[in-house]
Design a protein around this motif. Structure first.
Motif, PDB file in Angstrom:
ATOM      1  N   GLU A   1       0.653  -1.276   0.188  1.00  0.00           N
ATOM      2  CA  GLU A   1      -0.076   0.033  -0.167  1.00  0.00           C
ATOM      3  C   GLU A   1       0.850   1.435  -0.035  1.00  0.00           C
ATOM      4  N   PRO A   2       2.046   1.262   0.786  1.00  0.00           N
ATOM      5  CA  PRO A   2       2.639   2.560   0.738  1.00  0.00           C
ATOM      6  C   PRO A   2       3.660   2.633  -0.381  1.00  0.00           C
ATOM      7  N   HIS A   3       3.603   1.372  -1.379  1.00  0.00           N
ATOM      8  CA  HIS A   3       4.440   1.453  -2.449  1.00  0.00           C
ATOM      9  C   HIS A   3       6.056   1.279  -1.770  1.00  0.00           C
ATOM     10  N   TYR A   4       6.273   0.590  -0.940  1.00  0.00           N
ATOM     11  CA  TYR A   4       7.544   0.181  -0.465  1.00  0.00           C
ATOM     12  C   TYR A   4       8.114  -1.098  -1.105  1.00  0.00           C
ATOM     13  N   ILE A   5       9.036  -1.338  -1.787  1.00  0.00           N
ATOM     14  CA  ILE A   5       9.767  -2.339  -2.238  1.00  0.00           C
ATOM     15  C   ILE A   5      10.980  -2.633  -1.477  1.00  0.00           C
ATOM     16  N   SER A   6      11.389  -3.914  -1.600  1.00  0.00           N
ATOM     17  CA  SER A   6      12.591  -4.337  -0.775  1.00  0.00           C
ATOM     18  C   SER A   6      13.767  -3.872  -1.803  1.00  0.00           C
ATOM     19  N   ILE A   7      14.828  -3.590  -0.823  1.00  0.00           N
ATOM     20  CA  ILE A   7      16.126  -3.368  -1.925  1.00  0.00           C
ATOM     21  C   ILE A   7      16.680  -4.515  -2.216  1.00  0.00           C
ATOM     22  N   ASP A   8      16.105  -5.870  -1.910  1.00  0.00           N
ATOM     23  CA  ASP A   8      16.686  -7.051  -2.440  1.00  0.00           C
ATOM     24  C   ASP A   8      15.671  -7.236  -3.588  1.00  0.00           C
ATOM     25  N   SER A   9      14.623  -6.687  -4.137  1.00  0.00           N
ATOM     26  CA  SER A   9      13.899  -7.201  -5.118  1.00  0.00           C
ATOM     27  C   SER A   9      14.425  -7.038  -6.358  1.00  0.00           C
ATOM     28  N   PRO A  10      14.206  -7.537  -7.495  1.00  0.00           N
ATOM     29  CA  PRO A  10      14.679  -7.442  -8.860  1.00  0.00           C
ATOM     30  C   PRO A  10      14.567  -5.775  -9.390  1.00  0.00           C
ATOM     31  N   LEU A  11      13.628  -5.320  -8.946  1.00  0.00           N
ATOM     32  CA  LEU A  11      13.252  -3.781  -9.463  1.00  0.00           C
ATOM     33  C   LEU A  11      14.153  -2.848  -8.825  1.00  0.00           C
ATOM     34  N   ALA A  12      14.059  -3.185  -7.572  1.00  0.00           N
ATOM     35  CA  ALA A  12      15.102  -2.330  -6.942  1.00  0.00           C
ATOM     36  C   ALA A  12      16.502  -2.406  -7.090  1.00  0.00           C
ATOM     37  N   ARG A  13      17.116  -3.670  -7.499  1.00  0.00           N
ATOM     38  CA  ARG A  13      18.339  -3.912  -7.913  1.00  0.00           C
ATOM     39  C   ARG A  13      18.775  -3.222  -9.262  1.00  0.00           C
ATOM     40  N   ALA A  14      17.604  -3.280 -10.134  1.00  0.00           N
ATOM     41  CA  ALA A  14      17.802  -2.589 -11.293  1.00  0.00           C
ATOM     42  C   ALA A  14      17.788  -1.090 -11.299  1.00  0.00           C
ATOM     43  N   LEU A  15      17.125  -0.520 -10.511  1.00  0.00           N
ATOM     44  CA  LEU A  15      17.274   0.917 -10.176  1.00  0.00           C
ATOM     45  C   LEU A  15      18.586   1.433  -9.478  1.00  0.00           C
ATOM     46  N   LEU A  16      19.096   0.562  -8.533  1.00  0.00           N
ATOM     47  CA  LEU A  16      20.209   1.197  -7.721  1.00  0.00           C
ATOM     48  C   LEU A  16      21.271   1.685  -8.794  1.00  0.00           C
ATOM     49  N   ASN A  17      21.648   2.848  -8.191  1.00  0.00           N
ATOM     50  CA  ASN A  17      22.575   3.713  -8.837  1.00  0.00           C
ATOM     51  C   ASN A  17      22.322   4.118 -10.380  1.00  0.00           C
ATOM     52  N   LYS A  18      21.008   4.206 -10.679  1.00  0.00           N
ATOM     53  CA  LYS A  18      20.432   4.903 -11.880  1.00  0.00           C
ATOM     54  C   LYS A  18      20.230   6.534 -11.570  1.00  0.00           C
ATOM     55  N   ALA A  19      19.795   7.135 -12.373  1.00  0.00           N
ATOM     56  CA  ALA A  19      19.534   8.813 -12.190  1.00  0.00           C
ATOM     57  C   ALA A  19      18.219   8.763 -12.857  1.00  0.00           C
ATOM     58  N   ALA A  20      17.596  10.177 -12.833  1.00  0.00           N
ATOM     59  CA  ALA A  20      16.590  10.571 -13.343  1.00  0.00           C
ATOM     60  C   ALA A  20      16.756  10.560 -14.973  1.00  0.00           C
ATOM     61  N   ASP A  21      15.696  10.116 -15.804  1.00  0.00           N
ATOM     62  CA  ASP A  21      15.883  10.081 -17.299  1.00  0.00           C
ATOM     63  C   ASP A  21      16.402   8.848 -17.771  1.00  0.00           C
ATOM     64  N   ASP A  22      17.019   7.758 -16.840  1.00  0.00           N
ATOM     65  CA  ASP A  22      17.524   6.750 -17.209  1.00  0.00           C
ATOM     66  C   ASP A  22      16.351   5.575 -17.699  1.00  0.00           C
ATOM     67  N   ASP A  23      16.545   4.726 -18.339  1.00  0.00           N
ATOM     68  CA  ASP A  23      15.624   3.693 -18.617  1.00  0.00           C
ATOM     69  C   ASP A  23      16.368   2.318 -17.941  1.00  0.00           C
ATOM     70  N   VAL A  24      15.313   1.662 -17.282  1.00  0.00           N
ATOM     71  CA  VAL A  24      15.663   0.354 -16.667  1.00  0.00           C
ATOM     72  C   VAL A  24      14.757  -0.834 -17.519  1.00  0.00           C
TER      73      VAL A  24
END
Length: 170
Positions: free
Chosen positions: A123-146
């Motif tokens: 509900e508050p849209h929290y995802i685990s840092i261990d999830s595949p989406l979070a792993r893909a997002l790490l170290n990216k910046a705005a306007d990047d594609d993932v």
């Protein structure tokens, strides 16, 4: 046939201050409020006589075991967690604690926050840092594609905005 289960993968031992406060509140609720109440109920049920057919006694003891198991887990887990209180040095990149607005291939916006595995919630849209989406997002910046590998196949997201002070504006 064996009952062997491989150990679950170790989760990252980080948590936000809000998540730590919630876990401590749960521990306090279980230990100081619920457990004494259930203990009194079990004691009262035990005074009624035959315990083998006393449902209140049986289920009260079961609830006590559940409470004790959760209290042990919370106590151990809180000792091992690292509370991340500061923002990263580079707030233009995505790290732990970031709020991220994503846009998928169908132009559907999605807001997520990267949190520890003990505090992820739908509900508050929290995802685990261990999830595949979070792993893909790490170290990216705005306007990047993932690109993220999902059970339904690959999903592509565009990072519209990120913030460490709360959800970014639309």
């Amino acid at each position: 046939m064996s009952r062997y289960r491989p150990p679950s993968p170790r989760s990252t031992a980080v948590i936000t201050p809000e998540g730590e406060a919630r876990l401590r509140a749960e521990l306090h609720q279980l230990w100081k409020i619920e457990r004494p109440q259930v203990t009194r109920e079990v004691s009262d049920a035990a005074k009624l006589g035959d315990r083998s057919e006393n449902a209140e006694y049986i289920y009260g003891k079961k609830r006590l075991r559940e409470i004790d198991r959760r209290v042990r887990f919370l106590s151990k887990r809180l000792e091992s967690l690292n509370v991340v209180r500061n923002k990263p040095d580079d707030t233009q990149r995505i790290y732990f604690g970031a709020w991220v607005r994503l846009v998928d291939e169908d132009d559907q916006a999605r807001l997520v926050r990267l949190v520890g595995p003990d505090e992820f919630d739908v509900e508050p849209h929290y995802i685990s840092i261990d999830s595949p989406l979070a792993r893909a997002l790490l170290n990216k910046a705005a306007d990047d594609d993932v690109i993220v590998q999902t059970p339904a196949g690959e999903a592509e997201y565009w990072i519209a905005a990120l913030s460490y002070d709360g959800p970014p504006e639309a």
